[in-house]
Design an enzyme around this catalytic site. Structure first.
Site, PDB file in Angstrom:
ATOM      1  N   CYS A   2       0.835  -1.194   0.000  1.00 21.61           N
ATOM      2  CA  CYS A   2       0.000   0.000   0.000  1.00 21.61           C
ATOM      3  C   CYS A   2       0.874   1.249   0.000  1.00 21.61           C
ATOM      4  CB  CYS A   2      -0.905   0.002   1.224  1.00 21.61           C
ATOM      5  SG  CYS A   2      -1.846  -1.526   1.416  1.00 21.61           S
ATOM      6  N   ARG A  27       1.039   2.013  -5.970  1.00 21.00           N
ATOM      7  CA  ARG A  27       1.291   0.994  -4.953  1.00 21.00           C
ATOM      8  C   ARG A  27       0.025   0.221  -4.589  1.00 21.00           C
ATOM      9  NH1 ARG A  27       6.149   1.345  -2.352  1.00 21.00           N
ATOM     10  NH2 ARG A  27       5.277   0.151  -0.623  1.00 21.00           N
ATOM     11  N   TRP A  74      -3.739  -1.780  -1.382  1.00 25.25           N
ATOM     12  CA  TRP A  74      -3.739  -3.014  -2.161  1.00 25.25           C
ATOM     13  C   TRP A  74      -4.105  -4.127  -1.197  1.00 25.25           C
ATOM     14  CZ3 TRP A  74      -1.053  -7.738  -2.593  1.00 25.25           C
ATOM     15  CH2 TRP A  74      -1.193  -8.395  -3.814  1.00 25.25           C
ATOM     16  N   ASN A 101       1.330  -0.209   5.709  1.00 26.83           N
ATOM     17  CA  ASN A 101       1.719  -0.963   4.518  1.00 26.83           C
ATOM     18  C   ASN A 101       2.406  -2.231   4.991  1.00 26.83           C
ATOM     19  OD1 ASN A 101       2.723  -1.811   1.971  1.00 26.83           O
ATOM     20  ND2 ASN A 101       4.621  -0.698   2.330  1.00 26.83           N
ATOM     21  N   GLY A 102       1.998  -3.377   4.446  1.00 30.94           N
ATOM     22  CA  GLY A 102       2.643  -4.632   4.815  1.00 30.94           C
ATOM     23  C   GLY A 102       1.670  -5.604   5.453  1.00 30.94           C
ATOM     24  N   GLU A 482       9.526 -11.725 -21.314  1.00 30.27           N
ATOM     25  CA  GLU A 482       9.177 -10.375 -20.888  1.00 30.27           C
ATOM     26  C   GLU A 482       8.107  -9.765 -21.792  1.00 30.27           C
ATOM     27  OE1 GLU A 482       9.136  -6.723 -18.808  1.00 30.27           O
ATOM     28  OE2 GLU A 482       9.518  -8.820 -18.295  1.00 30.27           O
ATOM     29  N   LYS A 486       4.365  -8.494 -20.540  1.00 31.48           N
ATOM     30  CA  LYS A 486       3.812  -7.160 -20.763  1.00 31.48           C
ATOM     31  C   LYS A 486       2.407  -7.253 -21.357  1.00 31.48           C
ATOM     32  CE  LYS A 486       5.873  -5.298 -18.681  1.00 31.48           C
ATOM     33  NZ  LYS A 486       6.980  -6.005 -18.118  1.00 31.48           N
ATOM     34  N   GLU A 489      -0.018  -8.463 -18.668  1.00 37.66           N
ATOM     35  CA  GLU A 489      -0.225  -7.490 -17.597  1.00 37.66           C
ATOM     36  C   GLU A 489      -1.186  -6.379 -17.985  1.00 37.66           C
ATOM     37  OE1 GLU A 489       3.737  -7.095 -14.862  1.00 37.66           O
ATOM     38  OE2 GLU A 489       3.898  -6.351 -16.907  1.00 37.66           O
ATOM     39  N   HIS A 505       6.509 -29.761 -27.984  1.00 37.38           N
ATOM     40  CA  HIS A 505       6.197 -30.672 -26.888  1.00 37.38           C
ATOM     41  C   HIS A 505       4.961 -30.221 -26.116  1.00 37.38           C
ATOM     42  CE1 HIS A 505       9.850 -32.925 -27.563  1.00 37.38           C
ATOM     43  NE2 HIS A 505      10.531 -31.788 -27.578  1.00 37.38           N
ATOM     44  N   LYS A 604       2.814  -2.060  -7.985  1.00 36.29           N
ATOM     45  CA  LYS A 604       4.196  -1.849  -8.411  1.00 36.29           C
ATOM     46  C   LYS A 604       5.195  -2.538  -7.506  1.00 36.29           C
ATOM     47  CE  LYS A 604       7.235   0.217 -11.083  1.00 36.29           C
ATOM     48  NZ  LYS A 604       7.338  -0.169 -12.491  1.00 36.29           N
TER      49      LYS A 604
END
Length: 609
Positions: A2, A27, A74, A101-102, A482, A486, A489, A505, A604
């Site tokens: 957060c 965040r 979050w 936060n946490g 990557e 993207k 996401e 396979h 993030k």
């Protein structure tokens, strides 16, 4: 993960807090809230959803409050509801509140104890436990009550406390989560990130784990939570300015940050490479230590993990040291085999990624040499390792990483070349040539961004397709990984990324004439193998989009669309080849009408396990 902000000073703080939350919304954006200390006590405004909803709820009416807290959430414990939105009050909402936060890992035991003592909880969150715990210890001294509560908490967290009976005072604390102090003229801030107050001041303190921070309009006092003793922390002047947190004319932060990659890579290379000379003091190892290395382990998550995959190819090829890369959240439970001849590299853009920090702490405890690669000075990971190498990508606001990835890969290539230089595993002239080419990477990224490419046309053809497959071999594999990440996401399109040789396979069963297949077909020693894999794709009717090296006309016989990148040595093409994939994902997401800066369910900085 957060975002929190607190303010003490002479100014009415409502709009300062809301502006700070704008800068912290990356965040978390499940809900948001503010608490303002007015004459009759604390006044709250909370709202579910993004920050705009909080702004509407808060309205334009001024508040006389000059002390307050803000939070953007979050969700981890408890659903996305207004009752679970911070700031979280105690039994008397007008008296005390916190933003956190946490995660508080022992909140169940604490909650049961406090409930048994008469405290009434109104949310499902673990964080509310902290408010009631401080309330339980409070006997007129908010600093001492916070200190005692802090010492009963388990987990990883940072929080800030406000109390009606202590106007003009906020108390913060941190344990393995970010918290930074901003010192202005007669005013002081506490926040998860300096971007929250960068418009007001660039003078900051970075508290350490176990610190309590008491802020007033006169500045900050730092205390140790274990015994309450005073400690000194260094005042740092950041070289960022407020403009770096704005979009600078781009339609989104993500697009701005994609176009900032030449500068980000140039800054990261900086004075570390000049005309074939390589200096990497931040590695923290002398030549003797480098020569006795027998193994390297790279720990990371998400985008940073893909940078680690690219690093493995380069380090093993150039420095001839065995490398294993692993997802940090898995590695920490493997009972790994380590000794002093093993170098463990942890990569975290924020420096606060919980899983990577845990891995680096374990590696250090087991006697391995540890190095962190991060973009954030003063972050938690820098305290858990022997030495630190900083990318210099500047502020990255968009949740989906772009410039931090290319900066990480560039820096990891410098690590590989430094090891090769000391271990004498590359001829001097080849080493010099590669270093010169590394130095040219920013120029080549800029040349690509300035060029004309069929990315918009390709995006329009395929933005509504239900599935994409990305393929790469060797150094092209991390680029494919990557690029696919993207697209997932920010566009929410199901996407697979595979080694091209492994496609037959299993994943080949997914292909039909509606499937776009993105292939990394840059010039390398596996190019011919890649062409064979492309033929397997085309035989199933799929549409091939190739990323290829400038001047390669042969690829046009094998692909339906080609995006060319500037010529560069094979390994370095990983830095260049990811850029068109970032732009392709971006254009597809925008055509789908999505918010690319704040993809759903993502944040993030991942500070939870």
């Amino acid at each position: 993960m957060c975002g929190i902000i607190g303010y003490v000073g002479p100014r009415e703080c409502k709009h300062l807090l809301l502006f700070g939350l704008e800068r912290l919304e990356y965040r978390g954006y499940d809900s948001a809230g503010i608490a303002l200390l007015e004459e009759d006590g604390l006044h709250y405004t909370r709202a579910v959803g993004n920050l705009q909803n909080l702004k509407i709820a808060a309205g334009e009416a001024p508040s006389p409050a000059t002390t307050g807290l803000g939070h953007t959430r979050w969700a981890t414990h408890g659903g996305v509801t207004e009752a679970n939105a911070h700031p979280l009050a105690g039994d008397d909402p007008a008296e005390i509140a916190i933003v956190l936060n946490g995660i508080v890992e022992n909140y169940r035991e604490l909650r049961a104890r406090l409930s048994g003592g008469g405290h009434v909880f109104t949310s499902e969150t673990d964080a509310e436990t902290v408010t009631h715990l401080i309330e339980e210890f409070y006997e007129g001294d908010i600093v001492e009550a916070t200190r005692q509560a802090f010492n009963e908490l388990e987990g990883h967290f940072a929080f800030v406390v406000i109390h009606r009976d202590h106007p003009g005072v906020l108390v913060g604390a941190r344990h393995q989560c970010p918290l930074v102090v901003g010192v202005g003229q007669g005013e002081t801030f506490l926040a998860s990130n300096a971007t929250a107050f960068l418009r007001e001041t660039r003078e900051v303190y970075f508290p350490e784990d176990g610190d309590l921070i008491v802020i007033t309009s006169d500045g900050a006092r730092h205390l140790r939570a274990d015994d309450g003793s005073a400690v000194a922390r260094e005042l740092v002047v950041l070289d960022w300015d407020d403009e770096s947190a704005e979009k600078a004319g781009f339609e989104t932060f993500m697009l701005k940050e994609i176009y900032e990659q030449p500068d980000a890579v140039a800054e990261t290379i900086g004075d570390r490479v000049r005309h074939g000379r390589l200096e990497l003091e931040g590695l923290g190892m002398d030549d003797a230590g480098i020569k006795v290395l027998r193994r390297i382990v790279i720990l990371s998550t998400g985008t940073s993990y893909h940078a680690a995959v690219a690093a493995r190819y380069a380090i093993e090829e150039w420095a001839r040291v065995p490398v294993e890369h692993d997802i940090a959240s898995e590695w920490i439970y493997r009972n790994p085999v380590l000794d002093r001849s093993t170098l463990v590299i942890g990569i975290s853009q924020s420096g606060e990624t919980r899983d990577t920090i845990a891995g680096m702490k374990l590696a250090r405890e087991m006697g391995a040499r540890t190095v962190a690669i991060t973009n954030m000075m003063g972050s938690q990971i820098t305290r858990e390792v022997d030495s630190v190498l900083y990318t210099r990508a500047g502020l990255e606001v968009s949740v989906a990483a772009s410039k931090t990835f290319t900066a990480q890969v560039s820096l990891l290539f410098l690590v590989a070349l430094k090891l090769a230089q000391v271990r004498e595993t590359l001829p001097p002239d080849e080493l010099t040539f590669i270093l010169d080419e590394v130095y040219l990477l920013p120029e080549k990224i800029q040349a690509f961004l300035d060029g004309n490419h069929p990315i918009d046309e390709i995006a329009r053809r395929h933005f509504d397709k239900p599935f994409f497959l990305y393929l790469g071999r060797h150094i092209g594999l991390p680029v494919a990984l990557e690029g696919a990440l993207k697209l997932k996401e920010i566009s929410y399109i199901p996407t697979e990324a595979y080694s091209a040789g492994e496609m037959k396979h299993g994943p080949i069963a997914l292909l039909d004439d509606s499937t776009p297949v993105v292939v990394i077909a840059t010039r390398s020693h596996v190019y011919d193998k890649m062409i064979s894999n492309i033929q397997e794709v085309r035989a199933r009717g799929a549409y091939v989009i190739a990323i290829a090296t400038d001047g390669n006309e042969d690829i046009q016989h094998h692909a339906d669309d080609v995006i060319y990148i500037p010529r560069s040595p094979a390994f370095l093409q990983a830095v260049l080849a990811v850029v068109p994939l970032q732009l392709l994902a971006y254009r597809i997401a925008r055509l789908r009408g999505l918010n690319v800066d704040q993809p759903r369910n993502l944040a993030k900085t991942v500070t939870v396990e």
